[in-house]
Design an enzyme around this catalytic site. Structure first.
Site, PDB file in Angstrom:
ATOM      1  N   ARG A  49       0.706  -1.575   0.001  1.00  0.00           N
ATOM      2  CA  ARG A  49       0.438  -0.071  -0.351  1.00  0.00           C
ATOM      3  C   ARG A  49       0.851   1.422  -0.079  1.00  0.00           C
ATOM      4  O   ARG A  49       2.054   0.927  -0.090  1.00  0.00           O
ATOM      5  CB  ARG A  49      -0.603   0.396   1.279  1.00  0.00           C
ATOM      6  CG  ARG A  49      -0.485  -0.182   2.129  1.00  0.00           C
ATOM      7  CD  ARG A  49      -0.224  -0.153   3.620  1.00  0.00           C
ATOM      8  NE  ARG A  49       0.193   1.572   3.537  1.00  0.00           N
ATOM      9  CZ  ARG A  49       0.524   2.561   3.663  1.00  0.00           C
ATOM     10  NH1 ARG A  49       1.725   1.207   4.183  1.00  0.00           N
ATOM     11  NH2 ARG A  49       0.943   3.563   3.499  1.00  0.00           N
ATOM     12  N   GLY A  50       0.250   2.509   0.405  1.00  0.00           N
ATOM     13  CA  GLY A  50       1.015   3.781   0.030  1.00  0.00           C
ATOM     14  C   GLY A  50       1.452   4.201  -1.743  1.00  0.00           C
ATOM     15  O   GLY A  50       1.410   3.590  -2.579  1.00  0.00           O
ATOM     16  N   ALA A  51       0.923   5.135  -2.319  1.00  0.00           N
ATOM     17  CA  ALA A  51       0.730   5.437  -3.478  1.00  0.00           C
ATOM     18  C   ALA A  51       1.832   4.628  -4.847  1.00  0.00           C
ATOM     19  O   ALA A  51       1.867   4.132  -5.654  1.00  0.00           O
ATOM     20  CB  ALA A  51       0.499   7.333  -3.936  1.00  0.00           C
ATOM     21  N   ARG A  86      -7.172  -0.750  -7.180  1.00  0.00           N
ATOM     22  CA  ARG A  86      -7.513   0.804  -6.498  1.00  0.00           C
ATOM     23  C   ARG A  86      -7.560   1.821  -7.242  1.00  0.00           C
ATOM     24  O   ARG A  86      -6.116   1.853  -7.921  1.00  0.00           O
ATOM     25  CB  ARG A  86      -6.714   0.890  -5.491  1.00  0.00           C
ATOM     26  CG  ARG A  86      -6.195  -0.136  -4.265  1.00  0.00           C
ATOM     27  CD  ARG A  86      -5.626  -0.325  -3.091  1.00  0.00           C
ATOM     28  NE  ARG A  86      -6.271   1.175  -1.962  1.00  0.00           N
ATOM     29  CZ  ARG A  86      -5.107   1.697  -1.388  1.00  0.00           C
ATOM     30  NH1 ARG A  86      -4.654   0.860  -1.203  1.00  0.00           N
ATOM     31  NH2 ARG A  86      -6.000   2.571  -0.292  1.00  0.00           N
ATOM     32  N   GLN A 194      -3.451   2.423   9.174  1.00  0.00           N
ATOM     33  CA  GLN A 194      -1.647   2.654   8.973  1.00  0.00           C
ATOM     34  C   GLN A 194      -0.692   4.215   9.867  1.00  0.00           C
ATOM     35  O   GLN A 194       0.734   3.142   9.472  1.00  0.00           O
ATOM     36  CB  GLN A 194      -1.781   3.757   7.528  1.00  0.00           C
ATOM     37  CG  GLN A 194      -2.370   2.316   6.295  1.00  0.00           C
ATOM     38  CD  GLN A 194      -3.609   3.138   6.088  1.00  0.00           C
ATOM     39  OE1 GLN A 194      -4.626   3.614   7.644  1.00  0.00           O
ATOM     40  NE2 GLN A 194      -4.213   2.786   4.687  1.00  0.00           N
ATOM     41  N   ASP A 234      -1.694  10.573  -2.394  1.00  0.00           N
ATOM     42  CA  ASP A 234      -1.985   9.728  -3.319  1.00  0.00           C
ATOM     43  C   ASP A 234      -2.339  10.130  -4.805  1.00  0.00           C
ATOM     44  O   ASP A 234      -2.597   9.531  -5.626  1.00  0.00           O
ATOM     45  CB  ASP A 234      -3.649   8.985  -2.909  1.00  0.00           C
ATOM     46  CG  ASP A 234      -2.773   8.316  -1.407  1.00  0.00           C
ATOM     47  OD1 ASP A 234      -2.970   8.959  -0.398  1.00  0.00           O
ATOM     48  OD2 ASP A 234      -3.295   6.826  -1.886  1.00  0.00           O
ATOM     49  N   ASN A 244      -5.032  12.669   0.159  1.00  0.00           N
ATOM     50  CA  ASN A 244      -4.289  11.648   0.608  1.00  0.00           C
ATOM     51  C   ASN A 244      -4.787  11.492   1.905  1.00  0.00           C
ATOM     52  O   ASN A 244      -6.664  11.125   2.131  1.00  0.00           O
ATOM     53  CB  ASN A 244      -2.842  12.845   1.537  1.00  0.00           C
ATOM     54  CG  ASN A 244      -2.443  11.673   2.487  1.00  0.00           C
ATOM     55  OD1 ASN A 244      -1.790  10.639   1.814  1.00  0.00           O
ATOM     56  ND2 ASN A 244      -1.611  11.899   3.710  1.00  0.00           N
ATOM     57  N   LYS A 245      -4.636  10.063   2.974  1.00  0.00           N
ATOM     58  CA  LYS A 245      -5.681   9.696   3.613  1.00  0.00           C
ATOM     59  C   LYS A 245      -6.521   9.706   4.174  1.00  0.00           C
ATOM     60  O   LYS A 245      -6.659  11.234   4.672  1.00  0.00           O
ATOM     61  CB  LYS A 245      -4.350   8.591   4.740  1.00  0.00           C
ATOM     62  CG  LYS A 245      -5.193   8.183   5.841  1.00  0.00           C
ATOM     63  CD  LYS A 245      -6.239   6.841   5.227  1.00  0.00           C
ATOM     64  CE  LYS A 245      -5.431   5.407   3.816  1.00  0.00           C
ATOM     65  NZ  LYS A 245      -6.249   5.357   2.905  1.00  0.00           N
TER      66      LYS A 245
HETATM   67  O1  MRU Z   1      -4.595   3.282   1.737  1.00  0.00           O
HETATM   68  P1  MRU Z   1      -3.187   3.684   2.256  1.00  0.00           P
HETATM   69  O2  MRU Z   1      -2.354   2.688   3.233  1.00  0.00           O
HETATM   70  O3  MRU Z   1      -2.580   2.939   0.569  1.00  0.00           O
HETATM   71  O4  MRU Z   1      -2.980   5.037   1.536  1.00  0.00           O
HETATM   72  C1  MRU Z   1      -1.395   5.252   2.050  1.00  0.00           C
HETATM   73  C2  MRU Z   1      -1.346   6.925   2.635  1.00  0.00           C
HETATM   74  O5  MRU Z   1      -2.889   7.651   1.991  1.00  0.00           O
HETATM   75  C3  MRU Z   1      -0.520   7.829   2.131  1.00  0.00           C
HETATM   76  O6  MRU Z   1       0.051   9.153   2.865  1.00  0.00           O
HETATM   77  C4  MRU Z   1       0.319   7.658   0.300  1.00  0.00           C
HETATM   78  O7  MRU Z   1      -0.536   6.676  -0.400  1.00  0.00           O
HETATM   79  C5  MRU Z   1       1.550   8.907   0.559  1.00  0.00           C
HETATM   80  S1  MRU Z   1       2.055   6.988  -0.060  1.00  0.00           S
HETATM   81  C6  MRU Z   1       4.372   7.609  -0.151  1.00  0.00           C
END
Ligand code: MRU
Length: 351
Positions: A49-51, A86, A194, A234, A244-245
């Site tokens: 996970r994470g963009a 996603r 997270q 993201d 973002n999250k």
């Molecule tokens: O749902 P996730 O865990 O994939 O979301 C991740 C985030 O929102 C992060 O802040 C974002 O992807 C940046 S990661 C360097």
């Protein structure tokens, strides 16, 4: 930082090895991805996970898909399958477009090797971009007068979310390496928590940190306990509006109300130049059980999931929110820090 144990993704023979993030922080386990379906599942179920890491995994997913035939149909099917995993992270479609552009013009016989090479390049470039984000972010942290510098972050935008270093946490690691004392407030990040991944990373790195409930952020900002907020992204629209999250927007509002600078750290691959502003960013809606249930270790240290709301409870579970550019002090990229409205100045050549 990246060692035999602390890595997110790497090649192993004709497979890909990932760290399964659904088990952290309680259990460390790796998984092999052998085929397209494995890569798609790993992204959808958030083993990765994470963009940025989603983008790298998708690129490797294309390489895995082409093992059994690299014709146009197979290539298109791989990209379509991975693109559907996603919706919000720009890096996913960015990586797939790059794989398509590199592979489609090649003779079929050359595509397989080229796919692995391109995925490897995407991973290496992500690590290098994040390293530079760390250097630019370190300069921002260094401007703050007192020590330790108190930072606040949300979700996990550390090395776990990337090929290496992280985005929002890259400056934190750079500060540690430069001997600049920092302390990080880490919000839990309900419902997927997270923030616990961030706590795990910071613990592994020996960086002082404090876990807070999401709802404590405004209080701490108001009390003057935070010098700077830094989060990942993201998808960043061309005008700097940033998805973002979920919960990021509330932190940005509280930071603005209390005069605390709020920064976003992200590589160019997270910018969606085709999206003029945040209203066009697709927001992922996830299943209600993520809210109704909570997982953790029981008293015997066995992983258990308990229900905190009856199954009948109606739930809304948007996974991301959009922070308007007006609330963002600056965006930290691999080419430096700019005001959200000035991204084009840093990346004039990008389509
Ligand atoms: O749902 P996730 O865990 O994939 O979301 C991740 C985030 O929102 C992060 O802040 C974002 O992807 C940046 S990661 C360097």
């Amino acid at each position: 930082m990246i060692s035999d144990r602390l890595f997110t993704i790497r090649e192993e023979g004709d497979a890909v090895l990932i760290l399964d993030q659904t088990l952290l922080p309680h259990q460390y386990a790796t998984r092999h991805l052998n085929a397209l379906a494995d890569a798609a599942h790993a992204i959808r179920a958030m083993l990765v996970r994470g963009a940025p890491l989603i983008g790298v995994t998708a690129a490797y997913g294309v390489a895995l898909a082409l093992k059994d035939g690299a014709g146009n149909e197979a290539l298109q099917h791989a990209c379509d399958t991975l693109a559907a995993t996603r919706p919000t992270a720009a890096n996913l479609r960015w990586a797939l477009a790059r794989m398509q552009a590199r592979l489609a013009p090649l003779p079929v016989a050359q595509r397989r090797d080229a796919a692995w090479a391109e995925a490897r390049a995407i991973a290496a470039e992500d690590a290098a971009a994040n390293r530079r984000i760390g250097e630019h972010g370190l300069a921002l942290i260094g401007q703050i007068a007192h020590r330790p510098v108190n930072l606040m972050t949300h979700c996990n935008a550390g090395w776990l979310a990337t090929a290496a270093w992280g985005t929002a946490l890259a400056p934190v690691y750079a500060a540690r390496d430069a001997g600049l004392p920092v302390h990080v407030f880490v919000s839990e990040t309900r419902p997927r928590n997270q923030g616990l991944l961030t706590v795990w990373e910071l613990h592994e790195a020996g960086i002082p940190h404090t876990l807070i409930a999401d709802n404590a952020a405004g209080h701490l900002l108001r009390q003057g306990k935070v010098d700077l907020v830094i989060v990942g992204a993201d998808r960043i629209a061309a005008n700097g509006d940033t998805a973002n999250k979920i919960g990021t927007y509330l932190k940005a509002l509280a930071a603005r109300d209390n005069g605390v600078p709020f920064y976003v750290a992200a590589p160019a691959a997270t910018i969606d130049w085709q999206c003029p502003d945040g209203s066009g960013i697709p927001i992922e809606e996830r299943g209600g059980d993520e809210l109704r249930h909570v997982g953790g270790l029981d008293r015997q240290d066995v992983h258990a999931t308990v229900a905190i709301a009856p199954d009948r409870t109606p739930v809304a579970n948007p996974a991301f929110d959009v922070t308007p550019a007006a609330l963002i002090a600056g965006i930290v990229t691999e080419r430096g820090v700019c005001a959200p409205g000035e991204l084009r100045r840093l990346f004039p050549e990008l389509p």
